[in-house]
Each structure stands twice: as C-alpha cells, then as structure tokens.
Design a protein around this motif. Structure first.
Motif, short mmCIF file in Angstrom:
data_model
loop_
_atom_site.label_atom_id
_atom_site.label_comp_id
_atom_site.label_asym_id
_atom_site.label_seq_id
_atom_site.Cartn_x
_atom_site.Cartn_y
_atom_site.Cartn_z
N VAL A 10 0.84 -1.13 -0.04
CA VAL A 10 -0.06 0.05 -0.04
C VAL A 10 0.87 1.41 0.06
CG1 VAL A 10 -1.75 1.41 1.44
CG2 VAL A 10 -1.91 -1.14 1.22
N ALA A 11 1.88 1.23 0.71
CA ALA A 11 2.84 2.44 0.55
C ALA A 11 3.55 2.59 -0.42
CB ALA A 11 4.02 2.16 1.60
N LYS A 12 3.79 1.53 -1.28
CA LYS A 12 4.44 1.91 -2.74
C LYS A 12 3.18 2.29 -3.58
CE LYS A 12 7.96 -1.66 -1.96
NZ LYS A 12 8.56 -3.19 -2.41
N ASP A 13 2.09 1.91 -3.48
CA ASP A 13 0.99 2.08 -4.31
C ASP A 13 0.65 3.76 -4.22
OD1 ASP A 13 0.61 -0.32 -5.49
OD2 ASP A 13 -1.16 -0.61 -4.10
N LEU A 14 0.71 4.10 -2.77
CA LEU A 14 0.40 5.78 -2.33
C LEU A 14 1.86 6.32 -3.25
CD1 LEU A 14 -0.70 5.26 1.14
CD2 LEU A 14 -1.87 6.27 -0.60
N GLY A 38 -1.41 0.20 11.89
CA GLY A 38 -0.94 -0.12 10.54
C GLY A 38 -0.91 1.00 9.65
N ALA A 39 -1.90 2.08 9.88
CA ALA A 39 -1.86 3.16 8.76
C ALA A 39 -0.70 3.98 9.02
CB ALA A 39 -3.47 3.81 9.29
N TYR A 40 -0.28 4.32 10.46
CA TYR A 40 0.99 4.98 10.44
C TYR A 40 2.03 4.32 10.22
CZ TYR A 40 -1.27 8.93 13.24
OH TYR A 40 -1.93 10.00 13.40
N ARG A 41 2.13 2.76 10.07
CA ARG A 41 3.24 2.12 9.63
C ARG A 41 3.27 2.41 8.08
NH1 ARG A 41 8.13 1.10 9.43
NH2 ARG A 41 8.72 -0.79 8.69
N ILE A 42 2.03 2.50 7.39
CA ILE A 42 2.22 2.60 5.94
C ILE A 42 2.73 4.10 5.86
CG2 ILE A 42 0.71 3.32 3.93
CD1 ILE A 42 -0.98 0.89 4.95
N VAL A 152 -8.22 5.86 9.03
CA VAL A 152 -7.20 5.03 8.70
C VAL A 152 -6.55 5.33 7.31
CG1 VAL A 152 -7.65 3.13 10.40
CG2 VAL A 152 -8.54 3.05 7.92
N ASP A 153 -7.40 5.76 6.33
CA ASP A 153 -7.30 5.99 4.96
C ASP A 153 -6.23 7.46 4.92
OD1 ASP A 153 -8.60 3.73 3.68
OD2 ASP A 153 -10.17 4.92 4.65
N THR A 154 -6.81 8.18 5.70
CA THR A 154 -6.06 9.45 5.60
C THR A 154 -4.60 9.54 6.12
OG1 THR A 154 -6.14 12.07 5.97
CG2 THR A 154 -7.30 10.41 7.45
N VAL A 155 -4.62 8.67 7.38
CA VAL A 155 -3.31 8.41 8.23
C VAL A 155 -2.46 7.72 7.37
CG1 VAL A 155 -2.28 7.14 9.94
CG2 VAL A 155 -4.23 8.66 10.40
N ALA A 156 -2.87 6.69 6.66
CA ALA A 156 -2.01 6.12 5.87
C ALA A 156 -1.52 7.05 4.66
CB ALA A 156 -2.54 4.81 5.20
N ASP A 157 -2.47 7.78 4.20
CA ASP A 157 -1.97 8.85 3.02
C ASP A 157 -1.32 10.08 3.69
OD1 ASP A 157 -1.73 9.98 0.31
OD2 ASP A 157 -3.90 10.59 0.50
N ASN A 158 -0.32 9.96 4.63
CA ASN A 158 0.27 11.02 5.19
C ASN A 158 -0.61 12.12 5.48
OD1 ASN A 158 2.49 12.71 6.00
ND2 ASN A 158 2.82 13.45 3.91
N ALA A 159 -1.88 11.75 6.36
CA ALA A 159 -2.78 12.52 6.78
C ALA A 159 -3.38 13.53 5.74
CB ALA A 159 -2.10 13.49 8.13
N SER A 160 -3.00 13.17 4.37
CA SER A 160 -3.77 14.01 3.35
C SER A 160 -2.88 15.02 3.07
CB SER A 160 -5.24 14.27 3.45
OG SER A 160 -5.91 12.96 3.58
N CYS A 161 -1.65 15.13 3.41
CA CYS A 161 -0.90 16.28 3.25
C CYS A 161 -0.62 16.59 1.75
CB CYS A 161 0.31 16.40 4.07
SG CYS A 161 1.34 17.78 4.02
N GLY A 162 -0.47 17.71 1.29
CA GLY A 162 0.02 18.15 -0.24
C GLY A 162 1.14 18.87 -0.13
N ALA A 163 0.81 20.19 0.58
CA ALA A 163 1.83 21.18 0.50
C ALA A 163 1.63 22.25 1.62
CB ALA A 163 2.38 21.71 -0.94
N VAL A 164 2.57 22.96 1.85
CA VAL A 164 2.56 24.10 2.79
C VAL A 164 2.77 25.49 2.02
CG1 VAL A 164 3.03 24.92 5.07
CG2 VAL A 164 2.80 22.44 4.81
N ILE A 165 1.85 26.58 2.45
CA ILE A 165 2.21 27.83 2.22
C ILE A 165 2.56 28.56 3.54
CG2 ILE A 165 1.43 29.93 0.95
CD1 ILE A 165 -0.73 28.36 -0.29
N LEU A 166 3.56 29.03 3.53
CA LEU A 166 4.39 29.51 4.80
C LEU A 166 4.82 30.92 4.87
CD1 LEU A 166 4.94 28.60 8.03
CD2 LEU A 166 7.22 27.97 6.89
N ASP A 167 4.43 32.03 5.64
CA ASP A 167 5.14 33.17 5.67
C ASP A 167 6.11 33.09 6.58
OD1 ASP A 167 5.64 35.89 5.98
OD2 ASP A 167 3.69 36.63 6.29
#
Length: 260
Positions: A10-14, A38-42, A152-167
């Motif tokens: 699953v990690a490889k698929d993500l 298991g999700a955090y392990r992924i 469990v799905d969002t945790v496995a998918d890195n908490a659905s992180c995409g990117a960060v805009i930071l000042d």
C-alpha cells in the motif's frame, strides 16, 4: 503474503500515486482490518522512502483538529503527517495544480520550535518551546480515489498532506491571544471559510501538546527547528488552476497564493 508485505504494498501504491497522479483504492479496502497502528506504519514507510530519495523532513502537520474538519471527513480524532522541504511554498507563490490530484486549502497557524519536546511534555513545556508563530495555509490532497477516506485511510496517506504555504515572517502575537486570532479565507474573491484559533481544539497549541505525546510514544520526538501546523480554522475548500487564495488574519496580516 505477510501483513508487513501488504502494508509495504500500500505504501508503494501511494508513492506511485504521487508520481502518476492516479489515485488508489482506500487502504481500508486493501488491508483487512487496517487499524491506526498499521496506517501509521504505511505512512512511516513513505516517510523513509522520501528520506532515502534525498528529501528532508522539516515539519509535521496535525489534521482534523476542528469540528468542521472532523465533520467534513466523518472522523472524531486528530491525525498527523509530515512534510518535506520541497513542499513548502512562500507567501505569494504561484503553485502548479498539476502537482496534486484533488487539492483543497485550509487556513492555519504554524509554529517553529526553539527546543525539543519530549513525549511527557506538559502544555507549559509546549508554550515554552515555541520560538515563533507564522501564518500558513495547508494544501491538502488525497492519493485515495475520490477523497473516499476514513481515519485509517487519511493517516496512511500522510494525513492527506499536499504542501504548505508559509509566511516566514513571524507574527507578533502572544500565546495567550492565539485563540482569538481570526482567519477569513477567500478563493477567487469569494469568501470560502472563516474561523478563530479557538476552533482548533480550543487553542492552536493544544494539538501540538497532543502530537508531542503521540510522536514520543513512537520514538520520534519533536525537535528544535521543526515546523508544526496545528490544524485548520475552518473546513477545506477545493482549488483549481486560475484561482487565487487569500487569507486575512486581521491585524496579523494576510497570506496568498495563486494556483496555475
């Protein structure tokens, strides 16, 4: 196939989904009885793959800390993920939508730590560890098809992180006033959401206290220099190419980016 092999698959698929832009089936449907461990392990397998590829983990994001986001995704507890140096954009940046699958944006505050935080850190320790406070917008994204996610799905998918805009310029706000900070997010000139710091678990630093304990239990302490986003002030809103996101934090300034 062993349980470890299934999680690794699953990690490889993500990881492939980042590269191809093709989302995958929800991990809960692939891994029988997938639990949070298991999700955090992924997630950890992906973090190690990023590090092995030469990317540097610079911070953590805490998600699902507001009632709005928990209701939006149908969960009842926070989660966390990581982000690397190449996923941090500056205020006013032009950001290519094509690097994401189904991006959404949410206004937040970010904190840079001036000292380490142990697993048994008190809320007083957390307050003392804050070196600076910054305006931020998180771009969330889902490598899971159609945002069909449970916790469990969002945790496995890195908490659905995409990117960060930071000042990078620190905000001059006392820690006691953080719950009173307001944020109004507009997309394409239309109001898309608003909230206050108190919408983030009552205080924007409460999630950081939670994260120190959870990460510490996993043997991954928070370190001085880490950037931590502690959760959205309101629900997330989708963005497409050609739109500009603006967040007005009242007396503390504004943050913007344009999606191209």
């Amino acid at each position: 196939m062993t349980a470890d092999n299934v999680l690794d698959g699953v990690a490889k698929d993500l990881l492939d989904a980042y590269r191809t832009g093709d989302p995958i089936a929800p991990p809960r449907e692939t891994v029988d009885g997938l639990d949070l461990d298991g999700a955090y392990r992924i997630q950890q397998l992906q973090e190690q793959a990023f590090i092995d590829a030469g990317r540097t983990v610079v911070g953590r994001k805490i998600g699902l800390t507001s009632l709005a986001m928990q209701q939006q995704l149908g969960v009842d507890s926070p989660d966390f993920g990581f982000f690397t140096d190449d996923l941090v954009f500056a205020d006013g940046a032009d950001i290519e939508v094509s690097r994401f699958i189904a991006p959404k944006v949410e206004p937040e505050l970010a904190f840079i730590l001036g000292s380490d935080l142990a697993a048994d850190a008190t809320i007083e320790d957390v307050h003392a560890a804050i070196a600076s406070t910054h305006l931020a917008v998180e771009i969330i994204d889902s490598r899971v098809r159609d945002w069909d996610i449970r916790l469990v799905d969002t945790v496995a998918d890195n908490a659905s992180c995409g990117a960060v805009i930071l000042d990078r310029t620190p905000v001059d706000v006392s820690l006691e006033d953080l719950p009173k900070v307001t944020a109004e997010m507009s997309i394409g000139g239309d109001l898309a959401g608003s909230g206050t710091g108190s919408d983030v678990m009552g205080h924007p630093l409460a999630p950081l206290h939670w994260l120190a304990g959870v990460l510490g239990e996993q043997g991954v302490p928070l370190k001085a220099g880490d950037i931590v986003l502690t959760g959205s002030f309101c629900g997330a809103t989708p963005v497409v190419a050609g739109q500009r996101v603006d967040v007005d934090y009242g007396p503390y300034g504004r943050l913007s980016a344009t999606f191209i």
